[in-house]
Design an enzyme around this catalytic site. Structure first.
Site, PDB file in Angstrom:
ATOM      1  N   ASP A   1       3.255  66.087  32.519  1.00  0.00           N
ATOM      2  CA  ASP A   1       2.302  65.857  33.601  1.00  0.00           C
ATOM      3  C   ASP A   1       1.612  67.194  33.838  1.00  0.00           C
ATOM      4  OD1 ASP A   1       0.926  65.475  35.931  1.00  0.00           O
ATOM      5  OD2 ASP A   1       2.664  64.903  37.147  1.00  0.00           O
TER       6      ASP A   1
ATOM      7  N   LYS B   1      -7.302  73.044  35.733  1.00  0.00           N
ATOM      8  CA  LYS B   1      -7.567  71.660  35.328  1.00  0.00           C
ATOM      9  C   LYS B   1      -8.920  71.179  35.854  1.00  0.00           C
ATOM     10  CE  LYS B   1      -5.376  67.106  35.789  1.00  0.00           C
ATOM     11  NZ  LYS B   1      -4.183  66.433  36.325  1.00  0.00           N
TER      12      LYS B   1
ATOM     13  N   GLU C   1      -2.711  58.942  34.341  1.00  0.00           N
ATOM     14  CA  GLU C   1      -1.629  59.223  35.290  1.00  0.00           C
ATOM     15  C   GLU C   1      -1.141  57.966  36.025  1.00  0.00           C
ATOM     16  OE1 GLU C   1      -3.376  62.388  37.526  1.00  0.00           O
ATOM     17  OE2 GLU C   1      -3.154  63.799  35.872  1.00  0.00           O
TER      18      GLU C   1
ATOM     19  N   ASP D   1      -1.865  57.996  45.029  1.00  0.00           N
ATOM     20  CA  ASP D   1      -1.408  59.322  44.627  1.00  0.00           C
ATOM     21  C   ASP D   1      -1.911  60.358  45.627  1.00  0.00           C
ATOM     22  OD1 ASP D   1      -0.915  61.758  43.470  1.00  0.00           O
ATOM     23  OD2 ASP D   1      -1.704  61.246  41.497  1.00  0.00           O
TER      24      ASP D   1
END
Lengths: 624, 107
Positions: free
Chosen positions: A25, A87, A186, A208
């Site tokens: 992850d 990211k 994800e 999330d």
């Protein structure tokens, strides 16, 4: 002595051929690595017992970069060389990043490639290289923990990542010397961790809530395939905001002014965060704060106060939830399962309110920080062949149709959206003009009929087509999308075998909102698009007819037509050309038909003339 | 002689079996392959064949096929940690030498 793991029946690997696979992850704030050992999927801790690795890399002038907690500690003292949240820059262009916020502390260097680079003491670094350092660290941890080289890894990416961002993630993995089995969305990974892929078909919502960002994804499980129906979110909503609200409340009570020094503020945030976590298990907690004058202030907070503070934030997250549902075109009642991901979903109030909203009990049995990595590792375990019969082979779908530009600026869809990947589709095309030796291939993405309304992905040329009459060449164009959603397009002339291809790495990304607005546009403009397509097609046909007629007139016009006839045809052409540039395709169609009728006689005479000239001087016998 | 499990190994096997949700026990065996002749097999067992020998130690069924039995008799299976790595180890009195990594052995 080797340390062995229990295999599934009949799946024992030969010595030295253990298939070690991990799920990674690669997060904005934290990253994790997980693996399936003796049938249990779990995240792997480092030598200090920490599972989470801060996704922070600090570059040093004369040593290799440091990753994780050590880098995090230097984030405030050495901000220029300590790269946080790389990211967010992955696969983005320089312009994109400028819009991300002007407060980024890094020195960006404009590179020719359009890829942003950061200036550090260790030289100019790309976001891909920063991510590669994080992956290297996790790879090392995995190899130490599993006792061997990794066969491959499944790396998770946000569902809204576009091709460029996915390719950048793969590039980072390659730099880290990791074999990417595939990239996995994800939310899909989280659903896999709960075994929902083996459950009943239907709609799944993945909520999330991380430290700084919120994402909601609506998935549909259909015949073992997870399809991302819609995603939405808020890139500035997370647990940190909860901490800030709690801290502000404490400051008010303790009489600490807003302009307290940084250290004091950071301490307060820590106290607030601790209080939030403690209130997960107990009803009331107290804390001590050292004030500026050296005295201590003791305060307390109970769960009810906490709820009052965080409720507005949680309710704010329900707005994107509603939007995602409506984008996906599903009702709340259709949602079968709700999965909670991200550390902030540990706050019991989140569980409560999300459950209330979706009218379902959310899954939260697996540590929400680790659930994505765990799902990825389960997928990796299957992909390297540690399961008897591929228990599951998760497929994804392409979010937008992929196609080509045709004559007249029309888009021809080769792979329609929602096709499961991997997929390969081929279609044959031909040349438009006599003696045409090259073909320009323009790859586009989108649902609209006109290329100008679609997104341009790539252009390339196929050269070396042997000169032939228009329409005689056969050019096969193949679109191939691999399991990670990366597209390669190949054009091959069938006669000679000359070919040319492109791997699509678009330099600019599409957000999930843009994708859904592109789809919505295509629905709203369906009628206009149809008219536009008809018009363009008719225009292309007109140009072809007019050009052919012009060639014929130049060759035989004077021989076969008298001046009156010639003038009539010329004026018909002028008339057609006038209509061509209008926007009424039906009128144009009629005009072209009229032109065709007007030229029938001329065409017949040409035919006769050419037969006569072919037959001149031949005896009747020789024609048998 | 018999084949045994240490307490640590038994505890882990029980956990793994419980997590898997099915399985008769643990199948141990050898296979001819590897750089030093023989390799250990350690798998979940879903079935017990008539020619298998079954031992029960620390509450775990250990299932060994007849052919492997001659190589494994007297073996104790342990669960060990080395740094970050952890896993099962065979302590086999029949093994004369093993390859450097210990994944395969000779009798």
């Amino acid at each position: 002595m080797a340390l062995l793991q229990i295999s599934e029946p009949g799946q024992s690997a030969a010595p030295h051929q253990q298939r070690l696979a991990v799920g990674i992850d690669l997060g904005t704030t934290n990253s994790l690595v997980a693996s399936v050992r003796s049938g249990i999927a779990e995240t792997l801790p480092d030598s200090d017992g920490e599972h989470l690795l801060s996704s922070i890399v600090r570059y040093l002038a004369d040593a290799s970069p440091v990753v994780g907690a050590e880098a995090k500690a230097a984030a405030t003292t050495d901000p220029l060389n300590t790269i946080v949240s790389a990211k967010r820059f992955l696969g983005r262009g320089v312009d994109d990043i400028k819009t991300l916020g002007s407060r980024l502390p890094y020195e960006f260097v404009d590179a020719d490639s359009g890829m942003p680079r950061l200036k550090t003491v260790a030289g100019v670094i790309s976001p891909v290289e920063v991510s590669a350092e994080i992956l290297k660290n996790l790879k090392k941890r995995a190899e130490d923990s599993l006792g061997g080289d990794l066969t491959g890894a499944v790396i998770t990416v946000p569902a809204y990542f576009d091709d460029a961002q996915r390719q950048a993630t793969k590039d980072a993995a390659r730099l880290a010397d990791l074999n990417v089995l595939r990239l996995l969305n994800e939310p899909t990974a989280a659903a896999v961790a709960y075994g929902l892929d083996k459950g009943s078909e239907g709609i799944i919502a993945v909520y999330d809530l991380g430290g700084g960002t919120f994402d909601i994804s609506i998935l549909r499980l259909n015949k073992g395939v997870f399809e991302v129906l819609a995603t939405a979110g808020d890139s500035a909503l997370g647990g940190d905001d909860m901490d800030r609200l709690i801290a502000e409340c404490i400051m008010e009570q303790a009489g600490i002014s807003d302009d307290a020094d940084h250290q004091q503020l950071r301490r307060l945030m820590k106290v607030a965060c601790d209080a939030k976590e403690i209130l997960t298990d107990v009803e009331k907690t107290s804390f001590n704060i050292e004030l500026e004058d050296g005295s201590f202030w003791e305060g307390e907070i109970d769960r009810e106060q906490l709820h009052k503070l965080v409720d507005p934030l949680i309710r704010k997250s329900l707005i994107p939830c509603r939007r995602a549902l409506s984008d996906a075109g599903v009702e709340k009642s259709e949602v079968l399962e709700v999965v909670l991901v991200g550390g902030s979903t540990r706050v019991p109030r989140v569980h409560e309110l999300v459950g209330e909203f979706f009218e379902a009990t959310p899954h939260s049995e697996i540590d929400p920080d680790r659930v994505v990595a765990i799902g990825a590792s389960m997928q990796a375990d299957v992909l390297v062949g540690n399961k008897p019969d591929s228990d599951m082979l998760l497929l994804d779908v392409i979010p937008l149709s992929l196609g080509l530009e045709m004559m007249g600026g029309l888009s021809e869809k080769i792979i329609p959206r929602n096709t499961t990947i991997p997929v390969a589709r081929a279609q044959e095309f031909t040349t438009y003009k006599d003696g045409q030796t090259a073909l320009a291939v323009h790859v586009v993405q989108g649902e609209r009929e006109l290329v100008s309304d679609c997104r341009s992905l790539a252009r390339f040329e196929l050269r070396g087509i042997p000169p032939m009459a228009a329409g005689a060449a056969r050019i096969r164009v193949t679109f191939q999308v691999d399991a990670d959603g990366l597209l390669s397009v190949t054009a091959k002339e069938q006669e000679t075998g000359v070919e040319s291809s492109v791997q699509v790495k678009p330099s600019y990304g599409l957000s999930d909102n843009e994708i859904s607005s592109m789809i919505k546009d295509s629905m709203e403009h369906a009628r206009d698009d149809m008219d536009a397509r008809n018009l363009r097609e008719q225009q292309v046909e007109t140009d072809r007819v007019v050009e052919a007629l012009q060639v014929a007139l130049d060759a035989d016009g004077d021989k076969l037509l008298n001046s009156e006839e010639r003038a009539e045809l010329d004026s018909a052409v002028v008339k057609v050309k006038e209509v061509r540039d209008g926007d009424d395709w039906q009128k144009l169609k009629e005009a072209v038909a009229a032109l065709n009728r007007a030229t029938t006689e001329f065409a017949a005479r040409r035919m006769n003339a050419s037969i006569q000239s072919a037959l001149a001087g031949q005896s009747l016998d020789s024609l048998d | 002689m018999a084949i045994t499990l240490t307490n640590a190994a038994a505890a882990r096997v029980k956990d793994f079996l419980a997590n898997r949700g099915k399985g008769e026990g643990l199948r141990l065996g050898v296979r001819t392959s590897g750089c030093s002749g023989m390799a250990y097999v350690i798998e979940f067992a879903d079935t017990i064949d008539p020619e298998d020998t079954v031992f029960e130690d620390n509450g775990v069924k250990l299932i060994v096929d007849a052919k492997s039995m001659v190589y494994l008799d007297g073996t104790e299976v342990d669960f060990a940690k080395e740094g970050l790595n952890e896993g099962f180890q065979f302590k086999n009195p029949n093994a004369k030498d093993s390859c450097g990594c210990g994944e395969s052995f000779n009798v």
